[in-house]
Design a protein around this motif. Structure first.
Motif, PDB file in Angstrom:
ATOM      1  N   TYR A   1       0.854  -1.183   0.000  1.00 52.37           N
ATOM      2  CA  TYR A   1       0.000   0.000   0.000  1.00 52.37           C
ATOM      3  C   TYR A   1       0.896   1.240   0.000  1.00 52.37           C
ATOM      4  O   TYR A   1       1.256   1.764   1.070  1.00 52.37           O
ATOM      5  CB  TYR A   1      -0.935  -0.019   1.211  1.00 52.37           C
ATOM      6  CG  TYR A   1      -1.875  -1.208   1.203  1.00 52.37           C
ATOM      7  CD1 TYR A   1      -3.073  -1.174   0.490  1.00 52.37           C
ATOM      8  CD2 TYR A   1      -1.546  -2.381   1.883  1.00 52.37           C
ATOM      9  CE1 TYR A   1      -3.926  -2.274   0.471  1.00 52.37           C
ATOM     10  CE2 TYR A   1      -2.390  -3.480   1.863  1.00 52.37           C
ATOM     11  CZ  TYR A   1      -3.571  -3.422   1.149  1.00 52.37           C
ATOM     12  OH  TYR A   1      -4.414  -4.521   1.124  1.00 52.37           O
ATOM     13  N   ASP A   2       1.255   1.684  -1.201  1.00 50.05           N
ATOM     14  CA  ASP A   2       2.133   2.847  -1.382  1.00 50.05           C
ATOM     15  C   ASP A   2       3.362   2.714  -0.477  1.00 50.05           C
ATOM     16  O   ASP A   2       3.996   1.671  -0.441  1.00 50.05           O
ATOM     17  CB  ASP A   2       1.370   4.145  -1.112  1.00 50.05           C
ATOM     18  CG  ASP A   2       0.245   4.354  -2.124  1.00 50.05           C
ATOM     19  OD1 ASP A   2       0.450   4.013  -3.297  1.00 50.05           O
ATOM     20  OD2 ASP A   2      -0.833   4.836  -1.727  1.00 50.05           O
TER      21      ASP A   2
ATOM     22  N   ILE B   1       1.641  -4.910   8.065  1.00 46.99           N
ATOM     23  CA  ILE B   1       2.989  -4.553   8.496  1.00 46.99           C
ATOM     24  C   ILE B   1       3.332  -3.135   8.047  1.00 46.99           C
ATOM     25  O   ILE B   1       3.243  -2.819   6.854  1.00 46.99           O
ATOM     26  CB  ILE B   1       4.009  -5.562   7.916  1.00 46.99           C
ATOM     27  CG1 ILE B   1       3.698  -6.972   8.447  1.00 46.99           C
ATOM     28  CG2 ILE B   1       5.432  -5.150   8.261  1.00 46.99           C
ATOM     29  CD1 ILE B   1       4.523  -8.068   7.803  1.00 46.99           C
ATOM     30  N   LYS B   2       3.716  -2.309   8.984  1.00 50.49           N
ATOM     31  CA  LYS B   2       4.111  -0.930   8.672  1.00 50.49           C
ATOM     32  C   LYS B   2       5.360  -0.942   7.800  1.00 50.49           C
ATOM     33  O   LYS B   2       6.301  -1.698   8.045  1.00 50.49           O
ATOM     34  CB  LYS B   2       4.379  -0.155   9.955  1.00 50.49           C
ATOM     35  CG  LYS B   2       4.814   1.293   9.727  1.00 50.49           C
ATOM     36  CD  LYS B   2       5.036   2.009  11.044  1.00 50.49           C
ATOM     37  CE  LYS B   2       5.554   3.426  10.852  1.00 50.49           C
ATOM     38  NZ  LYS B   2       4.604   4.269  10.105  1.00 50.49           N
ATOM     39  N   GLN B   3       5.354  -0.102   6.771  1.00 51.56           N
ATOM     40  CA  GLN B   3       6.530   0.011   5.919  1.00 51.56           C
ATOM     41  C   GLN B   3       7.522   0.978   6.565  1.00 51.56           C
ATOM     42  O   GLN B   3       7.221   2.156   6.762  1.00 51.56           O
ATOM     43  CB  GLN B   3       6.142   0.509   4.520  1.00 51.56           C
ATOM     44  CG  GLN B   3       7.301   0.442   3.551  1.00 51.56           C
ATOM     45  CD  GLN B   3       6.879   0.716   2.119  1.00 51.56           C
ATOM     46  OE1 GLN B   3       7.707   1.022   1.277  1.00 51.56           O
ATOM     47  NE2 GLN B   3       5.591   0.604   1.825  1.00 51.56           N
ATOM     48  N   VAL B   4       8.681   0.459   6.918  1.00 54.72           N
ATOM     49  CA  VAL B   4       9.722   1.235   7.595  1.00 54.72           C
ATOM     50  C   VAL B   4      10.881   1.443   6.627  1.00 54.72           C
ATOM     51  O   VAL B   4      11.457   0.467   6.135  1.00 54.72           O
ATOM     52  CB  VAL B   4      10.223   0.504   8.863  1.00 54.72           C
ATOM     53  CG1 VAL B   4      11.327   1.305   9.541  1.00 54.72           C
ATOM     54  CG2 VAL B   4       9.073   0.242   9.823  1.00 54.72           C
TER      55      VAL B   4
ATOM     56  N   VAL C   1      -5.254   2.525   5.455  1.00 59.25           N
ATOM     57  CA  VAL C   1      -5.348   1.335   4.606  1.00 59.25           C
ATOM     58  C   VAL C   1      -6.452   0.414   5.121  1.00 59.25           C
ATOM     59  O   VAL C   1      -6.849   0.471   6.285  1.00 59.25           O
ATOM     60  CB  VAL C   1      -4.003   0.579   4.550  1.00 59.25           C
ATOM     61  CG1 VAL C   1      -2.919   1.483   3.970  1.00 59.25           C
ATOM     62  CG2 VAL C   1      -3.590   0.089   5.933  1.00 59.25           C
ATOM     63  N   LEU C   2      -6.952  -0.421   4.228  1.00 58.90           N
ATOM     64  CA  LEU C   2      -7.956  -1.448   4.540  1.00 58.90           C
ATOM     65  C   LEU C   2      -9.268  -0.872   5.081  1.00 58.90           C
ATOM     66  O   LEU C   2      -9.988  -1.542   5.825  1.00 58.90           O
ATOM     67  CB  LEU C   2      -7.384  -2.484   5.520  1.00 58.90           C
ATOM     68  CG  LEU C   2      -6.156  -3.247   5.020  1.00 58.90           C
ATOM     69  CD1 LEU C   2      -5.715  -4.287   6.037  1.00 58.90           C
ATOM     70  CD2 LEU C   2      -6.439  -3.920   3.683  1.00 58.90           C
ATOM     71  N   VAL C   3      -9.573   0.356   4.694  1.00 58.58           N
ATOM     72  CA  VAL C   3     -10.870   0.929   5.072  1.00 58.58           C
ATOM     73  C   VAL C   3     -12.000   0.141   4.424  1.00 58.58           C
ATOM     74  O   VAL C   3     -13.096   0.022   4.994  1.00 58.58           O
ATOM     75  CB  VAL C   3     -10.936   2.420   4.675  1.00 58.58           C
ATOM     76  CG1 VAL C   3     -12.308   3.001   4.980  1.00 58.58           C
ATOM     77  CG2 VAL C   3      -9.858   3.210   5.403  1.00 58.58           C
TER      78      VAL C   3
END
Length: 334
Positions: free
Chosen positions: A118-119, A169-172, A249-251
């Protein structure tokens, strides 16, 4: 022969699942699974095996004395595992570390089936259990070893228990797992340890308030799926707060749960001052007293430490005292 699934939650966050026969004592079943629950007498005399039954139906054999378990304690859900015979699946909180009970976390392998990006906000990782699907409680997490390294990262399940598992998972930037996920392909086998954590859905007996910060949405997706499968009629409201518009995300998944859960609603919040989102600021700006149902509410919070601290302080300052308040802090690893 009929048996029931018993989740043993130890105070160090480790969860072990055992099968207990319909006429078997929980203490005996645990020993059969090589888990040494606290015990001195096994006859209902010492009270050493006292634990908290958090959910499920059971009976206590009358072979114990008041000094080991008082009537008031029994009414509060305390049990002697040496005298407890389950009548359904149960969740039991054990007031001891798993290491003291000569047990530990389970290890299992799973295969990557899909990765969605997601971007620059987050990834969704989907895996299938290679052998037996692990048991877990909605809200718990696992440690996943990052392929090509000796390090692991901790992620909450975003799916209900089953062979197919999902994680948000958060993109870090330059993060070990994020870097790997950028090029990850289906078919890779992962080494996983768990389940872990004391943040999980308890029996639903009153309205629920879910407070999600960023990818702290993950455990709530697991909880919502379980509640939808159960056909829950209880009131559920979620405040889902993020930093930027693209972090929402995932709304669409939340919209789908509105259709499946007749009393579920949610509000999305964006902190960025330059956003045109209708609800801006932080969770505490949108936490209204009515959401607390005069205290008759169970609050679940999963987010970064500043969010957890801010909500705690806000509730204290405004004399908001929910019936139960469960929270989990997460810090993305760099």
């Amino acid at each position: 022969m009929m048996s029931y699934r018993i989740a043993l939650n130890f105070e160090d966050g480790v969860t072990r699942f055992i099968e207990c026969g319909a006429q078997e004592k929980v203490l005996d079943a645990a020993y059969r699974h090589r888990i040494n629950l606290p015990m001195d007498c096994s006859d209902g005399v010492c009270g050493t095996c006292k634990c908290q039954a958090e959910s499920g139906d059971y009976e206590l054999i009358d072979d114990y004395i008041d000094e080991a378990l008082t009537e008031d304690e029994a009414e509060q859900g305390l049990v002697l595992t040496c005298q407890m015979i389950p009548k359904s699946d149960c969740v039991i909180a054990v007031p001891a570390a798993s290491t003291m009970c000569k047990t530990g976390t389970d290890n299992f392998k799973a295969t990557v089936t899909e990765v969605r990006r997601y971007d620059d906000a987050a990834f969704e990782l989907f895996i299938d259990a290679t052998e037996q699907a692990p048991n877990f409680l909605p809200g718990q997490y696992v440690n996943i070893v990052v392929p090509g390294s000796a390090e692991h990262r901790s992620y909450s399940f975003s799916s209900a228990p089953g062979a197919t598992m999902g994680f948000l998972i958060k993109q870090v930037p330059q993060g070990l797992m994020s870097t790997w996920l950028t090029t990850a392909q289906p078919g890779v086998e992962l080494d996983i340890t768990g389940p872990l954590g004391t943040f999980y859905l308890r029996p639903v007996t009153r309205p629920l308030l879910f407070l999600a910060g960023g990818t702290g949405l993950a455990p709530f997706l697991s909880m919502l799926e379980v509640l939808a499968e159960q056909g829950s009629k209880q009131s559920i409201h979620m405040l889902y707060a993020v930093t930027r518009d693209q972090d929402l995300v995932l709304v669409d998944s939340l919209e789908a749960y509105k259709a499946r859960l007749e009393n579920f609603s949610y509000t999305t919040i964006v902190a960025d001052e330059n956003s045109s989102h209708p609800h801006k600021g932080y969770v505490t700006h949108h936490l209204e007293p009515a959401m607390l149902h005069d205290g008759e509410v169970d609050v679940y919070l999963c987010g970064p430490p500043p969010m957890v601290d801010a909500v705690n302080e806000y509730m204290k300052s405004n004399n908001m005292t929910p019936s139960n308040f469960y929270y989990e802090r997460f810090i993305p690893s760099v």
